[in-house]
Design a protein around this motif. Structure first.
Motif, PDB file in Angstrom:
ATOM      1  N   VAL A   1      10.644  -9.289 -14.170  1.00 36.17           N
ATOM      2  CA  VAL A   1      10.069  -8.162 -13.450  1.00 36.17           C
ATOM      3  C   VAL A   1       8.583  -8.383 -13.163  1.00 36.17           C
ATOM      4  CG1 VAL A   1       9.400  -5.758 -13.794  1.00 36.17           C
ATOM      5  CG2 VAL A   1      11.724  -6.449 -14.252  1.00 36.17           C
ATOM      6  N   GLU A   2       7.882  -8.836 -14.196  1.00 37.44           N
ATOM      7  CA  GLU A   2       6.429  -9.037 -14.041  1.00 37.44           C
ATOM      8  C   GLU A   2       6.129 -10.137 -13.035  1.00 37.44           C
ATOM      9  OE1 GLU A   2       4.905  -9.634 -17.949  1.00 37.44           O
ATOM     10  OE2 GLU A   2       5.007  -7.496 -18.427  1.00 37.44           O
ATOM     11  N   GLN A   3       6.927 -11.188 -13.087  1.00 36.40           N
ATOM     12  CA  GLN A   3       6.708 -12.324 -12.186  1.00 36.40           C
ATOM     13  C   GLN A   3       6.875 -11.888 -10.725  1.00 36.40           C
ATOM     14  OE1 GLN A   3       9.683 -15.139 -11.667  1.00 36.40           O
ATOM     15  NE2 GLN A   3       8.309 -16.422 -10.456  1.00 36.40           N
TER      16      GLN A   3
ATOM     17  N   GLU B   1       3.914 -11.796  -8.026  1.00 35.55           N
ATOM     18  CA  GLU B   1       4.036 -12.760  -6.928  1.00 35.55           C
ATOM     19  C   GLU B   1       4.122 -12.074  -5.571  1.00 35.55           C
ATOM     20  OE1 GLU B   1       7.240 -16.171  -6.147  1.00 35.55           O
ATOM     21  OE2 GLU B   1       6.669 -15.962  -8.237  1.00 35.55           O
ATOM     22  N   TRP B   2       4.846 -10.962  -5.516  1.00 35.01           N
ATOM     23  CA  TRP B   2       5.095 -10.305  -4.220  1.00 35.01           C
ATOM     24  C   TRP B   2       4.317  -9.008  -4.056  1.00 35.01           C
ATOM     25  CZ3 TRP B   2      11.182 -10.702  -4.304  1.00 35.01           C
ATOM     26  CH2 TRP B   2      11.534 -12.059  -4.247  1.00 35.01           C
ATOM     27  N   ASP B   3       3.486  -8.687  -5.019  1.00 33.64           N
ATOM     28  CA  ASP B   3       2.676  -7.494  -4.930  1.00 33.64           C
ATOM     29  C   ASP B   3       3.531  -6.225  -4.759  1.00 33.64           C
ATOM     30  OD1 ASP B   3       0.295  -6.205  -4.935  1.00 33.64           O
ATOM     31  OD2 ASP B   3      -0.104  -6.450  -2.778  1.00 33.64           O
ATOM     32  N   VAL B   4       4.517  -6.085  -5.632  1.00 30.89           N
ATOM     33  CA  VAL B   4       5.402  -4.911  -5.593  1.00 30.89           C
ATOM     34  C   VAL B   4       4.738  -3.788  -6.406  1.00 30.89           C
ATOM     35  CG1 VAL B   4       7.705  -4.030  -6.176  1.00 30.89           C
ATOM     36  CG2 VAL B   4       7.433  -6.394  -5.394  1.00 30.89           C
ATOM     37  N   LYS B   5       4.769  -2.571  -5.846  1.00 31.07           N
ATOM     38  CA  LYS B   5       3.989  -1.485  -6.462  1.00 31.07           C
ATOM     39  C   LYS B   5       4.489  -1.102  -7.863  1.00 31.07           C
ATOM     40  CE  LYS B   5       2.058   3.014  -5.151  1.00 31.07           C
ATOM     41  NZ  LYS B   5       2.137   4.095  -4.148  1.00 31.07           N
ATOM     42  N   TYR B   6       5.799  -0.947  -8.015  1.00 35.84           N
ATOM     43  CA  TYR B   6       6.333  -0.478  -9.303  1.00 35.84           C
ATOM     44  C   TYR B   6       7.293  -1.503  -9.908  1.00 35.84           C
ATOM     45  CZ  TYR B   6       4.695   4.046  -7.603  1.00 35.84           C
ATOM     46  OH  TYR B   6       3.929   5.075  -7.109  1.00 35.84           O
ATOM     47  N   ALA B   7       7.257  -1.609 -11.235  1.00 34.84           N
ATOM     48  CA  ALA B   7       8.194  -2.511 -11.920  1.00 34.84           C
ATOM     49  C   ALA B   7       8.723  -1.808 -13.169  1.00 34.84           C
ATOM     50  CB  ALA B   7       7.491  -3.803 -12.300  1.00 34.84           C
ATOM     51  N   TYR B   8      10.014  -1.945 -13.403  1.00 34.29           N
ATOM     52  CA  TYR B   8      10.650  -1.232 -14.527  1.00 34.29           C
ATOM     53  C   TYR B   8      11.570  -2.173 -15.312  1.00 34.29           C
ATOM     54  CZ  TYR B   8       9.410   2.824 -11.628  1.00 34.29           C
ATOM     55  OH  TYR B   8       8.750   3.743 -10.870  1.00 34.29           O
ATOM     56  N   THR B   9      11.678  -1.904 -16.611  1.00 32.97           N
ATOM     57  CA  THR B   9      12.721  -2.583 -17.383  1.00 32.97           C
ATOM     58  C   THR B   9      13.802  -1.560 -17.774  1.00 32.97           C
ATOM     59  OG1 THR B   9      11.363  -2.244 -19.346  1.00 32.97           O
ATOM     60  CG2 THR B   9      11.289  -4.446 -18.330  1.00 32.97           C
TER      61      THR B   9
ATOM     62  N   LEU C   1       9.892  -2.944  -0.070  1.00 36.13           N
ATOM     63  CA  LEU C   1      10.365  -3.076  -1.448  1.00 36.13           C
ATOM     64  C   LEU C   1       9.300  -2.463  -2.347  1.00 36.13           C
ATOM     65  CD1 LEU C   1      12.581  -4.211  -3.342  1.00 36.13           C
ATOM     66  CD2 LEU C   1      11.153  -6.256  -3.580  1.00 36.13           C
ATOM     67  N   LEU C   2       9.586  -1.249  -2.825  1.00 35.42           N
ATOM     68  CA  LEU C   2       8.571  -0.496  -3.554  1.00 35.42           C
ATOM     69  C   LEU C   2       8.687  -0.682  -5.063  1.00 35.42           C
ATOM     70  CD1 LEU C   2       6.363   1.659  -2.680  1.00 35.42           C
ATOM     71  CD2 LEU C   2       7.950   3.356  -3.582  1.00 35.42           C
ATOM     72  N   ALA C   3       9.919  -1.006  -5.522  1.00 37.23           N
ATOM     73  CA  ALA C   3      10.115  -1.118  -6.974  1.00 37.23           C
ATOM     74  C   ALA C   3      11.154  -2.182  -7.310  1.00 37.23           C
ATOM     75  CB  ALA C   3      10.559   0.233  -7.534  1.00 37.23           C
ATOM     76  N   VAL C   4      10.921  -2.846  -8.432  1.00 40.67           N
ATOM     77  CA  VAL C   4      11.917  -3.796  -8.940  1.00 40.67           C
ATOM     78  C   VAL C   4      12.240  -3.429 -10.388  1.00 40.67           C
ATOM     79  CG1 VAL C   4      11.342  -5.756  -7.448  1.00 40.67           C
ATOM     80  CG2 VAL C   4      10.050  -5.429  -9.549  1.00 40.67           C
ATOM     81  N   CYS C   5      13.497  -3.736 -10.783  1.00 42.21           N
ATOM     82  CA  CYS C   5      13.938  -3.385 -12.137  1.00 42.21           C
ATOM     83  C   CYS C   5      14.882  -4.461 -12.658  1.00 42.21           C
ATOM     84  CB  CYS C   5      14.653  -2.034 -12.103  1.00 42.21           C
ATOM     85  SG  CYS C   5      15.441  -1.584 -13.655  1.00 42.21           S
ATOM     86  N   SER C   6      14.636  -4.859 -13.890  1.00 36.05           N
ATOM     87  CA  SER C   6      15.551  -5.784 -14.577  1.00 36.05           C
ATOM     88  C   SER C   6      15.314  -5.584 -16.060  1.00 36.05           C
ATOM     89  CB  SER C   6      15.235  -7.227 -14.178  1.00 36.05           C
ATOM     90  OG  SER C   6      15.743  -8.112 -15.156  1.00 36.05           O
TER      91      SER C   6
ATOM     92  N   MET D   1      13.248   4.074 -13.273  1.00 37.72           N
ATOM     93  CA  MET D   1      13.075   3.831 -11.835  1.00 37.72           C
ATOM     94  C   MET D   1      13.619   5.014 -11.019  1.00 37.72           C
ATOM     95  SD  MET D   1      13.965   0.530  -9.440  1.00 37.72           S
ATOM     96  CE  MET D   1      15.755   0.547  -9.418  1.00 37.72           C
ATOM     97  N   LEU D   2      14.727   5.577 -11.494  1.00 34.06           N
ATOM     98  CA  LEU D   2      15.334   6.693 -10.737  1.00 34.06           C
ATOM     99  C   LEU D   2      14.456   7.950 -10.735  1.00 34.06           C
ATOM    100  CD1 LEU D   2      19.139   6.476 -11.611  1.00 34.06           C
ATOM    101  CD2 LEU D   2      17.906   5.430  -9.732  1.00 34.06           C
TER     102      LEU D   2
END
Ligand code: NAI
Length: 341
Positions: free
Chosen positions: A42-44, A48-56, A31-36, A61-62
């Protein structure tokens, strides 16, 4: 191929579960990126899971070309647009159900998917990956019940989840009871009967929770469906199940019957106490279909690694949407509706 790098959009009731599966339970996936759209969410998760990329912002993200695949668990009204954008940007795509809220957008997305045959596309009909449902399908294929002629389904959400549902429904239009909830059963009936729906009559109302009528929706509804070759479907869907999460399916064939989840037991434990002998009920979709959510995600990742498509197709998404939409139309107009296909 190394690990499949996935970005997920939507971190709500279900998205978080999918994200957790992708992050920790599938060895060939990262899981390289999360988006919401919710920054805190997203920050949480990122922290918490040490995800490399986060987007709003989904479009941002694309632009990340380290990703191989996009997993869509955003509200249903965004699925079609987000699927199209992800495919155009060159990603494999998993999308939660329903494919679309309107037949036109579902058909348009089908065309886009078919124009990208080198990209894996999967729709989240997870019950097709639940062990009991898969077992029942095998029995049918082995001829154990002869020719399946009738499918009867109960899809009932627990009454105690009503506040969560009202929030979900108010935040974003979900398509209503038939498109949002009964769609799993409609897809299963097509799968088990191996036939498409022709005509629908659906009724329903808001009995315990009149506020659901204000959303133009049914709290409890029923649909009677005529399938090809005169096969039959009976569907009950609801949001007010007192005893818990009740998902039950019956397939009647010319030589026998299969039932899945006749009593929606939580597990194999019986509690003997001053209430008598009690079998507790399944609590909700995350508990009942925990294995299926993981198995469908594993299948998506395997398809990408093995360069093949899953057995559940974009056509299944379109045809189930057409049937769900016909149920909704029948409920709203009181008319017998012919299913467009
Ligand atoms: P939810 O409302 O709990 O979560 C939605 C998430 O999407 C939130 O993180 C929200 O911030 C985010 N979001 C909203 N608009 C967005 C946008 N424009 N771009 C990016 N992110 C956005 O919804 P829930 O219950 O998790 O449902 C999500 C999808 O999953 C729905 O399509 C629903 O039909 C489907 N679902 C499927 C189930 C199944 O059994 N297969 C069970 C529950 C939901």
């Amino acid at each position: 191929m190394g690990k499949v790098k996935v970005g997920i959009v939507g971190l709500g009731r279900l998205g978080r579960q999918h994200a957790e599966n992708l992050a920790f339970r599938i060895p060939n996936c990262e899981l390289l990126a999360v988006c919401s759209v919710i920054q805190d969410e997203v920050e949480q998760v990122q922290k918490e899971w040490d995800v490399k990329y986060a987007y709003t912002d989904y479009d941002e993200m694309l632009k990340n070309k380290e990703l191989d695949a996009i997993f869509i668990a955003s509200p249903s009204g965004f699925h079609c647009e987000q699927i199209e954008k992800a495919l155009h940007a060159g990603f494999h795509v998993f999308s939660e159900k329903p494919l679309g809220l309107y037949l036109e957008e579902a058909v348009r997305v089908q065309e886009v998917v078919n124009n990208h045959p080198d990209k894996v596309f999967m729709i989240g009909f997870m019950r097709r990956y639940d062990r009991s449902y898969v077992y029942a399908k095998k029995k049918i294929e082995q001829g154990k019940i002869g020719d399946p002629v009738l499918v009867r389904c109960y899809g009932l959400d627990p009454a105690k989840a009503i506040n969560g549902f009202m929030q979900f429904a108010k935040n974003n239009y979900s398509g209503g009871l038939f498109l949002d909830m009964a769609i799993h059963d409609l897809d299963l009936a097509r799968w088990y009967l191996n036939a498409e729906a022709k005509q629908v009559w659906a009724i329903g109302g808001a009995y315990a929770y009149p506020e659901i009528a204000q959303l133009n929706d049914a709290e409890t509804g029923a649909a009677l469906v005529k399938f090809e070759n005169n096969k039959m479907g009976i569907f009950v869907a609801g949001r007010n199940c007192a005893h818990g999460y009740h998902i039950e399916t019956e397939i009647i064939g010319t030589k026998g019957t299969l039932r899945i989840g006749t009593t929606p037991d939580k597990n194999m434990v019986s509690v003997f106490d001053d209430n008598g002998v009690v079998k507790e009920c399944s609590d909700g979709f995350l508990e009942r279909f925990e294995q299926a959510y993981l198995s469908e995600a594993e299948e998506f990742i395997s398809c990408i690694r093995e360069n093949r498509q899953p057995s559940v197709t974009v056509e299944d998404g379109v045809l189930s949407t057409a049937l769900g939409y016909a149920c909704k139309e029948s409920f709203e107009t009181g008319e017998l509706i012919s299913v467009q296909s």
